[in-house]
Design an enzyme around this catalytic site. Structure first.
Site, PDB file in Angstrom:
ATOM      1  N   HIS A 157       8.810  35.828  66.095  1.00  0.00           N
ATOM      2  CA  HIS A 157       8.882  37.062  66.898  1.00  0.00           C
ATOM      3  C   HIS A 157       9.489  36.796  68.281  1.00  0.00           C
ATOM      4  O   HIS A 157       9.192  37.503  69.241  1.00  0.00           O
ATOM      5  CB  HIS A 157       7.505  37.705  67.085  1.00  0.00           C
ATOM      6  CG  HIS A 157       6.707  37.800  65.827  1.00  0.00           C
ATOM      7  ND1 HIS A 157       6.773  38.868  64.972  1.00  0.00           N
ATOM      8  CD2 HIS A 157       5.841  36.923  65.270  1.00  0.00           C
ATOM      9  CE1 HIS A 157       5.970  38.664  63.946  1.00  0.00           C
ATOM     10  NE2 HIS A 157       5.386  37.484  64.091  1.00  0.00           N
ATOM     11  N   LYS A 284      30.367  32.977  86.992  1.00  0.00           N
ATOM     12  CA  LYS A 284      30.025  33.125  85.576  1.00  0.00           C
ATOM     13  C   LYS A 284      30.759  32.142  84.649  1.00  0.00           C
ATOM     14  O   LYS A 284      31.951  31.916  84.769  1.00  0.00           O
ATOM     15  CB  LYS A 284      30.348  34.551  85.094  1.00  0.00           C
ATOM     16  CG  LYS A 284      29.528  35.648  85.728  1.00  0.00           C
ATOM     17  CD  LYS A 284      28.024  35.567  85.432  1.00  0.00           C
ATOM     18  CE  LYS A 284      27.680  35.840  83.996  1.00  0.00           C
ATOM     19  NZ  LYS A 284      27.848  37.257  83.647  1.00  0.00           N
ATOM     20  N   GLU A 291      29.592  34.995  71.310  1.00  0.00           N
ATOM     21  CA  GLU A 291      29.424  36.449  71.186  1.00  0.00           C
ATOM     22  C   GLU A 291      30.410  37.025  70.174  1.00  0.00           C
ATOM     23  O   GLU A 291      30.071  37.901  69.381  1.00  0.00           O
ATOM     24  CB  GLU A 291      29.612  37.121  72.549  1.00  0.00           C
ATOM     25  CG  GLU A 291      28.461  36.824  73.487  1.00  0.00           C
ATOM     26  CD  GLU A 291      28.748  37.266  74.918  1.00  0.00           C
ATOM     27  OE1 GLU A 291      27.814  37.700  75.583  1.00  0.00           O
ATOM     28  OE2 GLU A 291      29.900  37.165  75.370  1.00  0.00           O
TER      29      GLU A 291
END
Ligand code: ARG
Length: 461
Positions: A157, A284, A291
């Site tokens: 979970h 960044k 992705e």
């Protein structure tokens, strides 16, 4: 421009818009190698059966090979009027050798030709992917030695659950790739069936030898029913499913590593050469490749969906709808191939942030289940043990300490028979040693798994 191969019955020429609409050369040019291999086998068989002479075969062979070279060199002239790769190659042959070239299509239809070409192509694609999957497994197994002492929190979970050794994690993925590999092998058996000789749908009145063409092309079987095989695209659907499951596994991996690379997790350093930056935020370093791997899964599954809808309700045998199968499977295969090609070096090169991982292992009570199992070994029923450990966790949470830092009195208060020995199972390092069941995460069990994979992969290379 010479007339189309099927022009005979027509009194007028084809509308240009129809040519544009029906062409498949823009994508099925990829089948040229398989088409030529199929034609060579077919011509060899026709020769043995007396439908071509040896001289005619020699001419066909030489010229088909020249055409292949021309295609490979990029100098072959494609023209939309010729529809597809089959017509292009046949026409080029006829232009070179005239009537002999006109005999190649004896006892053959584009319907069995395209099915054969596509089966050969899917077979090659399977062989390519199965090699990539093996490389990916090697990348994971290759990391096991280097990460062998690293314990990572395992999750259910997405909540911290129990400790696992990093190699246990890597080998979990190896198992998934193994199933993907064997699924491809199962699929390959049904791909590897020869449709050539089924002709348009009913077979041929000419004395062809289907066994021979099948053997020459490395097919394991000859399709029993000409009508079935002319319509059958199950092999394409199956391959599309195999590709989809690989993509799903890749997306799970990508998602985990995206999470792991965040400041919040801080578990992994992705190789910088496989990351990209932001156009506005100078700090960044983004996991765009991962992705996109996750995102491209949608494309692969979408292609499978399209293929299934494509064949739904089609009557036997060949229908032109089937031409639409190729762009879908080409795209699915290219996508998975490209994802795997990037996954392999990323898996090899990423580095675990060991200190950061270690610093967080004492949070989350990863040893709670092991403590409960220790209670069970001391004769406490499981349900009761579960409750007692729950209470201890509650106390420790209140004090903001790990279980190993609770006083002995705290343990004895809930179970008077407990002694100092209880500390032997507490703390992640000690807990992990206690997993003894087959396939579990203790160093001893994991070492067995690593040995298994090392031996298996060494045998196959
Ligand atoms: N280009 C077609 C395909 O990819 C094969 C041609 C069969 N065409 C026909 N009219 N029978 O399916």
């Amino acid at each position: 421009m010479a007339a189309k191969a099927w022009q005979g019955v027509f009194e007028t020429t084809t509308d240009k818009r129809v040519e544009q609409f029906t062409e498949s050369i823009s994508f099925d040019h990829r089948l040229y190698r398989q088409d030529i291999a199929g034609s060579l086998a077919h011509a060899q068989m026709l020769t043995k059966q007396g439908l071509l002479t040896e001289e005619e075969y020699a001419q066909i062979e030489t010229n088909l090979k020249e055409i292949e070279k021309e295609i490979e060199a990029g100098t072959f002239p494609y023209q939309i009027e010729l529809e597809d790769i089959h017509m292009h190659i046949e026409r080029a042959l006829i232009e070179r050798i005239g009537d002999t070239g006109r005999k190649l299509h004896t006892a053959r239809s584009r319907n069995d030709q395209v099915a054969t070409d596509f089966r050969l192509w899917v077979r090659d694609a399977i062989d390519d992917l199965s090699g990539q999957l093996r490389q990916l497994q090697k990348a994971y197994v290759g990391r096991c030695e280097r990460d062998k002492d690293t314990v990572i929190p395992g999750y259910t979970h997405l909540q911290r659950a129990q400790p696992v050794l990093a190699p246990h994690y890597w080998l979990a993925y190896c198992e998934k790739w193994e199933r993907d590999w064997s699924r491809l092998m199962d699929c390959r058996r049904r791909v590897n069936v020869c449709s050539l000789g089924s002709a348009a749908l009913a077979g041929s009145s000419l004395p062809i030898d289907r066994e021979m063409t099948a053997q020459l092309l490395g097919f394991e079987e000859v399709a029993r029913n000409s009508l079935d095989v002319a319509s059958d695209r199950d092999f394409v659907l199956e391959f599309g499913f195999c590709l989809s499951v690989i993509a799903l596994h890749l997306s799970t991996w990508a998602e985990e590593w995206i999470l792991w690379s965040t400041t919040e997790f801080d578990f992994i350093d992705l190789p910088e050469t496989f990351c990209t930056g932001s156009s506005i935020m100078p700090q960044k370093i983004n996991p765009d490749v991962l992705e996109l791997i996750r995102g491209k899964t949608a494309r692969v599954i979408g292609n499978l969906q399209a293929l299934m809808v494509l064949v739904k309700g089609l009557p036997l045998a060949y229908n032109r709808d089937l031409q639409e199968d190729k762009p879908r499977i080409f795209d699915a295969y290219d996508t998975v191939h490209d994802c795997l090609a990037l996954a392999i070096p990323m898996v090899e090169q990423a580095e675990l942030r060991r200190e950061s991982i270690a610093s967080r292992l004492e949070h989350g009570y990863l040893d709670a289940t092991t403590l409960m199992e220790y209670f069970i070994q001391r004769g406490i029923p499981q349900r009761k043990g579960h409750e007692l450990v729950g209470k201890l966790v509650r106390q420790a949470t209140r004090k903001k300490v790990p279980l190993a830092e609770l006083e002995l009195e705290a343990f004895q208060e809930i179970e008077p028979s407990l002694t100092e020995e209880v500390y032997e199972v507490l703390g992640v390092q000690k807990a992990i040693e206690r997993f003894v069941s087959y396939g579990s995460t203790s160093p001893a069990q994991v070492a067995k798994q690593v040995a298994f994979w090392q031996e298996k992969l060494a045998q196959e290379s």
